[in-house]
Design a protein around this motif. Structure first.
Motif, PDB file in Angstrom:
ATOM      1  N   SER A   6       0.819  -1.222   0.000  1.00  0.00           N
ATOM      2  CA  SER A   6       0.000   0.000   0.000  1.00  0.00           C
ATOM      3  C   SER A   6       0.850   1.269   0.000  1.00  0.00           C
ATOM      4  O   SER A   6       0.346   2.360  -0.310  1.00  0.00           O
ATOM      5  CB  SER A   6      -0.922   0.011   1.221  1.00  0.00           C
ATOM      6  N   GLU A   7       2.138   1.146   0.328  1.00  0.00           N
ATOM      7  CA  GLU A   7       3.009   2.318   0.441  1.00  0.00           C
ATOM      8  C   GLU A   7       3.751   2.655  -0.851  1.00  0.00           C
ATOM      9  O   GLU A   7       4.428   3.683  -0.926  1.00  0.00           O
ATOM     10  CB  GLU A   7       4.023   2.097   1.562  1.00  0.00           C
ATOM     11  N   TYR A   8       3.647   1.787  -1.863  1.00  0.00           N
ATOM     12  CA  TYR A   8       4.353   2.040  -3.119  1.00  0.00           C
ATOM     13  C   TYR A   8       3.559   2.977  -4.010  1.00  0.00           C
ATOM     14  O   TYR A   8       2.317   3.020  -3.957  1.00  0.00           O
ATOM     15  CB  TYR A   8       4.602   0.718  -3.863  1.00  0.00           C
ATOM     16  N   ASP A   9       4.275   3.730  -4.856  1.00  0.00           N
ATOM     17  CA  ASP A   9       3.600   4.525  -5.869  1.00  0.00           C
ATOM     18  C   ASP A   9       3.237   3.613  -7.035  1.00  0.00           C
ATOM     19  O   ASP A   9       3.284   2.392  -6.922  1.00  0.00           O
ATOM     20  CB  ASP A   9       4.469   5.707  -6.307  1.00  0.00           C
ATOM     21  N   ASN A  10       2.912   4.193  -8.171  1.00  0.00           N
ATOM     22  CA  ASN A  10       2.455   3.387  -9.308  1.00  0.00           C
ATOM     23  C   ASN A  10       3.528   3.204 -10.378  1.00  0.00           C
ATOM     24  O   ASN A  10       3.221   2.998 -11.555  1.00  0.00           O
ATOM     25  CB  ASN A  10       1.199   4.005  -9.928  1.00  0.00           C
ATOM     26  N   ASN A  11       4.790   3.265  -9.989  1.00  0.00           N
ATOM     27  CA  ASN A  11       5.879   3.174 -10.969  1.00  0.00           C
ATOM     28  C   ASN A  11       6.454   1.777 -11.140  1.00  0.00           C
ATOM     29  O   ASN A  11       7.300   1.573 -12.013  1.00  0.00           O
ATOM     30  CB  ASN A  11       7.010   4.144 -10.581  1.00  0.00           C
ATOM     31  N   ASN A  12       6.032   0.828 -10.306  1.00  0.00           N
ATOM     32  CA  ASN A  12       6.556  -0.530 -10.412  1.00  0.00           C
ATOM     33  C   ASN A  12       5.477  -1.433 -11.019  1.00  0.00           C
ATOM     34  O   ASN A  12       4.458  -1.703 -10.377  1.00  0.00           O
ATOM     35  CB  ASN A  12       6.974  -1.045  -9.033  1.00  0.00           C
ATOM     36  N   PRO A  13       5.690  -1.925 -12.250  1.00  0.00           N
ATOM     37  CA  PRO A  13       4.658  -2.733 -12.914  1.00  0.00           C
ATOM     38  C   PRO A  13       4.286  -4.002 -12.151  1.00  0.00           C
ATOM     39  O   PRO A  13       3.128  -4.414 -12.152  1.00  0.00           O
ATOM     40  CB  PRO A  13       5.296  -3.087 -14.261  1.00  0.00           C
ATOM     41  N   ALA A  14       5.260  -4.620 -11.490  1.00  0.00           N
ATOM     42  CA  ALA A  14       4.969  -5.846 -10.740  1.00  0.00           C
ATOM     43  C   ALA A  14       4.036  -5.554  -9.565  1.00  0.00           C
ATOM     44  O   ALA A  14       3.120  -6.338  -9.268  1.00  0.00           O
ATOM     45  CB  ALA A  14       6.271  -6.479 -10.245  1.00  0.00           C
ATOM     46  N   VAL A  15       4.267  -4.432  -8.894  1.00  0.00           N
ATOM     47  CA  VAL A  15       3.378  -4.026  -7.809  1.00  0.00           C
ATOM     48  C   VAL A  15       1.984  -3.734  -8.346  1.00  0.00           C
ATOM     49  O   VAL A  15       0.974  -4.149  -7.764  1.00  0.00           O
ATOM     50  CB  VAL A  15       3.947  -2.785  -7.085  1.00  0.00           C
ATOM     51  N   GLU A  16       1.917  -3.043  -9.475  1.00  0.00           N
ATOM     52  CA  GLU A  16       0.627  -2.705 -10.063  1.00  0.00           C
ATOM     53  C   GLU A  16      -0.148  -3.953 -10.496  1.00  0.00           C
ATOM     54  O   GLU A  16      -1.374  -4.024 -10.344  1.00  0.00           O
ATOM     55  CB  GLU A  16       0.829  -1.770 -11.259  1.00  0.00           C
ATOM     56  N   GLU A  17       0.571  -4.952 -11.010  1.00  0.00           N
ATOM     57  CA  GLU A  17      -0.098  -6.199 -11.407  1.00  0.00           C
ATOM     58  C   GLU A  17      -0.658  -6.927 -10.199  1.00  0.00           C
ATOM     59  O   GLU A  17      -1.747  -7.505 -10.255  1.00  0.00           O
ATOM     60  CB  GLU A  17       0.884  -7.095 -12.161  1.00  0.00           C
ATOM     61  N   LEU A  18       0.067  -6.916  -9.092  1.00  0.00           N
ATOM     62  CA  LEU A  18      -0.445  -7.531  -7.867  1.00  0.00           C
ATOM     63  C   LEU A  18      -1.688  -6.795  -7.368  1.00  0.00           C
ATOM     64  O   LEU A  18      -2.669  -7.417  -6.943  1.00  0.00           O
ATOM     65  CB  LEU A  18       0.622  -7.521  -6.777  1.00  0.00           C
ATOM     66  N   ARG A  19      -1.638  -5.479  -7.433  1.00  0.00           N
ATOM     67  CA  ARG A  19      -2.803  -4.695  -7.022  1.00  0.00           C
ATOM     68  C   ARG A  19      -4.015  -5.012  -7.896  1.00  0.00           C
ATOM     69  O   ARG A  19      -5.155  -5.091  -7.403  1.00  0.00           O
ATOM     70  CB  ARG A  19      -2.484  -3.202  -7.083  1.00  0.00           C
ATOM     71  N   ALA A  20      -3.774  -5.181  -9.189  1.00  0.00           N
ATOM     72  CA  ALA A  20      -4.868  -5.522 -10.105  1.00  0.00           C
ATOM     73  C   ALA A  20      -5.482  -6.874  -9.773  1.00  0.00           C
ATOM     74  O   ALA A  20      -6.651  -7.130 -10.088  1.00  0.00           O
ATOM     75  CB  ALA A  20      -4.359  -5.516 -11.549  1.00  0.00           C
TER      76      ALA A  20
ATOM     77  N   LEU B  11       9.479  -6.465  -1.472  1.00  0.00           N
ATOM     78  CA  LEU B  11      10.878  -6.033  -1.584  1.00  0.00           C
ATOM     79  C   LEU B  11      11.234  -5.847  -3.054  1.00  0.00           C
ATOM     80  O   LEU B  11      10.868  -6.662  -3.895  1.00  0.00           O
ATOM     81  CB  LEU B  11      11.808  -7.066  -0.950  1.00  0.00           C
ATOM     82  N   THR B  12      11.965  -4.779  -3.344  1.00  0.00           N
ATOM     83  CA  THR B  12      12.377  -4.534  -4.724  1.00  0.00           C
ATOM     84  C   THR B  12      13.648  -3.694  -4.789  1.00  0.00           C
ATOM     85  O   THR B  12      13.911  -2.891  -3.892  1.00  0.00           O
ATOM     86  CB  THR B  12      11.255  -3.824  -5.518  1.00  0.00           C
ATOM     87  N   THR B  13      14.425  -3.914  -5.833  1.00  0.00           N
ATOM     88  CA  THR B  13      15.545  -3.026  -6.161  1.00  0.00           C
ATOM     89  C   THR B  13      15.085  -1.932  -7.123  1.00  0.00           C
ATOM     90  O   THR B  13      15.883  -1.081  -7.522  1.00  0.00           O
ATOM     91  CB  THR B  13      16.680  -3.810  -6.839  1.00  0.00           C
ATOM     92  N   ASN B  14      13.812  -2.011  -7.527  1.00  0.00           N
ATOM     93  CA  ASN B  14      13.240  -1.120  -8.544  1.00  0.00           C
ATOM     94  C   ASN B  14      13.920  -1.287  -9.893  1.00  0.00           C
ATOM     95  O   ASN B  14      13.917  -0.379 -10.730  1.00  0.00           O
ATOM     96  CB  ASN B  14      13.279   0.342  -8.090  1.00  0.00           C
ATOM     97  N   LYS B  15      14.488  -2.458 -10.105  1.00  0.00           N
ATOM     98  CA  LYS B  15      15.037  -2.830 -11.408  1.00  0.00           C
ATOM     99  C   LYS B  15      14.346  -4.112 -11.858  1.00  0.00           C
ATOM    100  O   LYS B  15      14.249  -5.079 -11.092  1.00  0.00           O
ATOM    101  CB  LYS B  15      16.552  -3.054 -11.320  1.00  0.00           C
ATOM    102  N   LEU B  16      13.880  -4.097 -13.104  1.00  0.00           N
ATOM    103  CA  LEU B  16      13.150  -5.236 -13.651  1.00  0.00           C
ATOM    104  C   LEU B  16      13.893  -5.782 -14.865  1.00  0.00           C
ATOM    105  O   LEU B  16      14.899  -5.217 -15.310  1.00  0.00           O
ATOM    106  CB  LEU B  16      11.733  -4.813 -14.035  1.00  0.00           C
ATOM    107  N   ILE B  17      13.400  -6.855 -15.439  1.00  0.00           N
ATOM    108  CA  ILE B  17      14.066  -7.488 -16.573  1.00  0.00           C
ATOM    109  C   ILE B  17      14.190  -6.530 -17.753  1.00  0.00           C
ATOM    110  O   ILE B  17      15.140  -6.605 -18.536  1.00  0.00           O
ATOM    111  CB  ILE B  17      13.322  -8.780 -16.978  1.00  0.00           C
ATOM    112  N   ARG B  18      13.284  -5.593 -17.856  1.00  0.00           N
ATOM    113  CA  ARG B  18      13.307  -4.602 -18.943  1.00  0.00           C
ATOM    114  C   ARG B  18      14.519  -3.674 -18.872  1.00  0.00           C
ATOM    115  O   ARG B  18      14.878  -3.033 -19.854  1.00  0.00           O
ATOM    116  CB  ARG B  18      12.025  -3.768 -18.896  1.00  0.00           C
ATOM    117  N   ASP B  19      15.147  -3.571 -17.691  1.00  0.00           N
ATOM    118  CA  ASP B  19      16.237  -2.618 -17.485  1.00  0.00           C
ATOM    119  C   ASP B  19      17.592  -3.136 -17.951  1.00  0.00           C
ATOM    120  O   ASP B  19      18.609  -2.439 -17.812  1.00  0.00           O
ATOM    121  CB  ASP B  19      16.318  -2.229 -16.008  1.00  0.00           C
TER     122      ASP B  19
END
Length: 222
Positions: A156-170, A180-188
């Motif tokens: 609930s504390e994350y913004d909307n910039n992490n796609p994995a978090v957004e998919e879980l919310r969906a 937990l995240t490094t804010n780096k994904l496979i796309r990077d």
């Protein structure tokens, strides 16, 4: 009297409760080893779930003496030298599905799923755990060279910039789930280094043990 009090404290600092690992890959193995080495506390039972066998690319496993073709969860159980009555590794050589989800019985459930779109499966497991009153921890991108800022906080504390978090919310996971995240994904286009995995495993282990302590204290006082 002092000796009695010390003994009472000693007796209370024994393994109690259960932590489940959903996924025993390179990260899950590290967390499992951390948990089994916890002293004066930690889980009595570690439930390990993974249907994958060890291959030649699983260097951390083979360095520790794993055999090619051995189930990853069986290997985790094999390297735990504690007496089972003190600390037990429960090996499940299968992936968690809707058919066997009731096997997930941890007070704390750690989700380290990898490969393909694992979000729907993760969401089902998180919902199942929450229905049982369990606490959950998961990841949302752990790529990076090793000098990234690792975040861990409630979803609930994350913004909307992490796609994995957004998919879980969906999928309906909007609170009471540590991410937990490094804010780096496979796309990077960055690797997952052993240094990052070591640090991520340390942070997840610390948080899981704190949550387990709180659950054990709550159950002792109820």
């Amino acid at each position: 009297m002092i000796d009695d009090e010390i003994q009472k404290i000693e007796d209370s600092r024994i393994p109690r409760g259960r932590i489940d690992l959903i996924g025993v890959g390179r990260l899950g193995l590290r967390i499992g080893i951390n948990l089994m080495q916890a002293h004066r506390g930690g889980p009595k039972t570690i439930g390990a779930f993974d249907g994958q066998k060890i291959s030649g690319g699983d260097v951390i496993f083979t360095l520790l003496g794993a055999e090619i073709g051995e189930y990853k969860t069986d290997f985790l159980k094999r390297i735990c030298t504690h007496p089972e009555e003190f600390r037990n590794i429960e090996s499940h050589t299968e992936y968690v599905t809707e058919d066997n989800i009731d096997l997930v019985q941890g007070d704390i459930v750690i989700l380290i799923l990898a490969g393909g779109n694992t979000i729907p499966t993760a969401a089902k497991i998180i919902k199942h755990a929450h229905e049982r009153g369990a606490k959950t921890i998961g990841t949302a991108g752990i790529f990076g060279f090793g000098d990234e800022n690792i975040e861990i906080k409630d979803i609930s504390e994350y913004d909307n910039n992490n796609p994995a978090v957004e998919e879980l919310r969906a999928e309906g996971i909007t609170e009471n789930h540590l991410v937990l995240t490094t804010n780096k994904l496979i796309r990077d286009n960055e690797p997952v280094t052993p240094y990052t995995l070591d640090e991520v495993a340390k942070i997840i282990t610390m948080n899981a043990l704190k949550l387990l302590r709180d659950e054990n204290d709550k159950n002792s006082n109820s």
